[in-house]
Write a protein that holds these residues in place. Structure first.
Motif, mmCIF file in Angstrom:
data_model
loop_
_atom_site.group_PDB
_atom_site.id
_atom_site.type_symbol
_atom_site.label_atom_id
_atom_site.label_comp_id
_atom_site.label_asym_id
_atom_site.label_seq_id
_atom_site.Cartn_x
_atom_site.Cartn_y
_atom_site.Cartn_z
ATOM 1 N N ASN A 366 0.823 -1.208 0.000
ATOM 2 C CA ASN A 366 0.000 0.000 0.000
ATOM 3 C C ASN A 366 0.857 1.258 0.000
ATOM 4 O O ASN A 366 0.501 2.262 -0.634
ATOM 5 N N ARG A 369 1.837 1.877 -3.507
ATOM 6 C CA ARG A 369 0.713 2.427 -4.279
ATOM 7 C C ARG A 369 0.507 3.907 -3.980
ATOM 8 O O ARG A 369 0.222 4.700 -4.887
ATOM 9 N N LYS A 372 3.247 5.852 -5.760
ATOM 10 C CA LYS A 372 2.996 5.944 -7.200
ATOM 11 C C LYS A 372 1.877 6.930 -7.498
ATOM 12 O O LYS A 372 1.971 7.726 -8.440
#
Length: 383
Positions: A366, A369, A372
């Motif tokens: 996570n 993510r 990103k």
């Protein structure tokens, strides 16, 4: 056992197109220290091989560090740091990219011994045989095969672009001037390929049947591009070339020609490395994950014990009990890619977090993510 994939080390700020393949020295050394502090053991692929297919033997505290392509920085930076922490790594080498120089070049050990300043190190380029032999004779580095060429080739007569010096087509120069391949990171090779050359659908050398454009079509394209400013519009040029393809369709490799090329890539690289390094070469890394049934079968015939596997074929490693085994790797890098660019992550613990993500940590997955998403937002607002 986790197998990790690195490429370059310490060259993320250098001016070469693929600098995003490089992990920073800060990231790399922090990760090496983490492995030692957390009591991970780094091993070579022969030990990995012996544990496959036997769940009782497999260890979650062992890691295989692999480095693709044979960059000079593997000698200049990675090798000394691995030695410092008593870790091991495997370098997959393409003999066509091995530098022709003979002398061993300076590395971080020379800096630590006060023989040279760190700013005087030259990490850009590819390894030579002297450096490969020096590392392989240690208990720190194991050299294995990455095939002979690492080339890309056309595989259809569909024209997708026109060559105007784009850096991501640097492999066109490798084909036209193969003896200059080891120097593509240190010299301008745009002039090795005429502007206006059509770019057809392409892929990795060991996963395709090669397409050869008709020389008349290529000559026609180059002349049109050179002589007609209006046809510098790529869409107009491609439209004209597609009409000309009816007259000059090009040709494809025969089965015999394709197998001969594959044999060169797989058998010759193994034979040459074994001869030069006086050792057995047992493991193969497919460049870019490019392979097919023919190339895999030929790699078995050549005597490789295992080869890497593409992420799309990850089911092939669920059992891995056959004699010929497949190596699943997890990519390690200092950059996060979005649709528009590669973003360097400044956090010195980034590789540690990425390693934990690869090992199944939901928290670190996570975190990746979120990182990103942050870069995607920055792209959209133009920062």
């Amino acid at each position: 056992m986790t197998v990790l994939m690195f490429h370059s080390v310490g060259c993320e700020k250098n001016e070469w197109y693929r600098n995003w393949l490089s992990v920073s020295l800060d990231h790399f050394e922090s990760f090496c220290k983490f492995l030692v502090d957390e009591n991970y053991e780094t091993v070579f692929l022969d030990e990995w091989y012996n544990e496959q297919g036997s769940p009782s033997k497999e260890s979650t505290r062992k890691v295989v560090l692999t480095f693709d392509d044979g960059y000079l920085d593997n000698w200049v930076y990675a090798y000394p740091i691995l030695k410092k922490y008593r870790l091991k790594g495997t370098i997959f080498v393409n003999p066509e990219f091995i530098d022709n120089s003979e002398n061993i070049r300076f590395n971080l050990e020379d800096v630590w011994d006060n023989k040279i300043n760190v700013g005087e190190l030259s990490p850009i380029g590819f390894l030579n045989w002297s450096e490969l032999k020096k590392m392989d004779s240690s208990n720190t580095i194991d050299i294995q095969s990455h095939s002979m060429s690492h080339n890309f080739y056309f595989h259809s007569n569909n024209i997708r672009d026109i060559y105007t010096g784009q850096p991501h087509y640097d492999w066109m120069a490798w084909i036209n001037k193969p003896h200059r391949k080891p120097y593509y990171t240190t010299e301008n090779q745009k002039q090795f390929v005429p502007f206006g050359n059509p770019i057809f659908d392409f892929g990795r050398a060991l996963g395709l049947r090669r397409y050869f454009p008709d020389e008349n079509l290529v000559k026609y394209a180059i002349e049109l591009y050179s002589n007609n400013e209006k046809l510098r519009d790529k869409s107009l040029l491609i439209e004209k070339l597609n009409k000309k393809l009816i007259t000059f369709p090009g040709t494809y490799e025969t089965d015999e020609e394709m197998e001969k090329r594959y044999r060169y890539e797989l058998f010759e690289s193994k034979s040459l490395l074994e001869e030069k390094l006086n050792k057995k070469i047992d493991f193969l890394c497919w460049p870019g994950g490019g392979y097919n049934d023919l190339s895999v079968n030929l790699s078995i015939e050549a005597g490789y014990k295992a080869s890497t596997v593409s992420f799309k074929d990850k089911k092939l490693v669920e059992n891995n009990a056959d004699d010929y085994k497949r190596i699943k790797r997890s990519a390690m890098g200092s950059f996060i890619s979005t649709n528009t660019k590669y973003h360097y992550v400044k956090d010195s613990n980034y590789l540690i977090n990425l390693f934990k993500y690869h090992n199944g940590s939901v928290l670190h997955k996570n975190l990746y993510r979120i990182n990103k998403l942050g870069f995607i937002i920055l792209d959209k607002i133009g920062l």
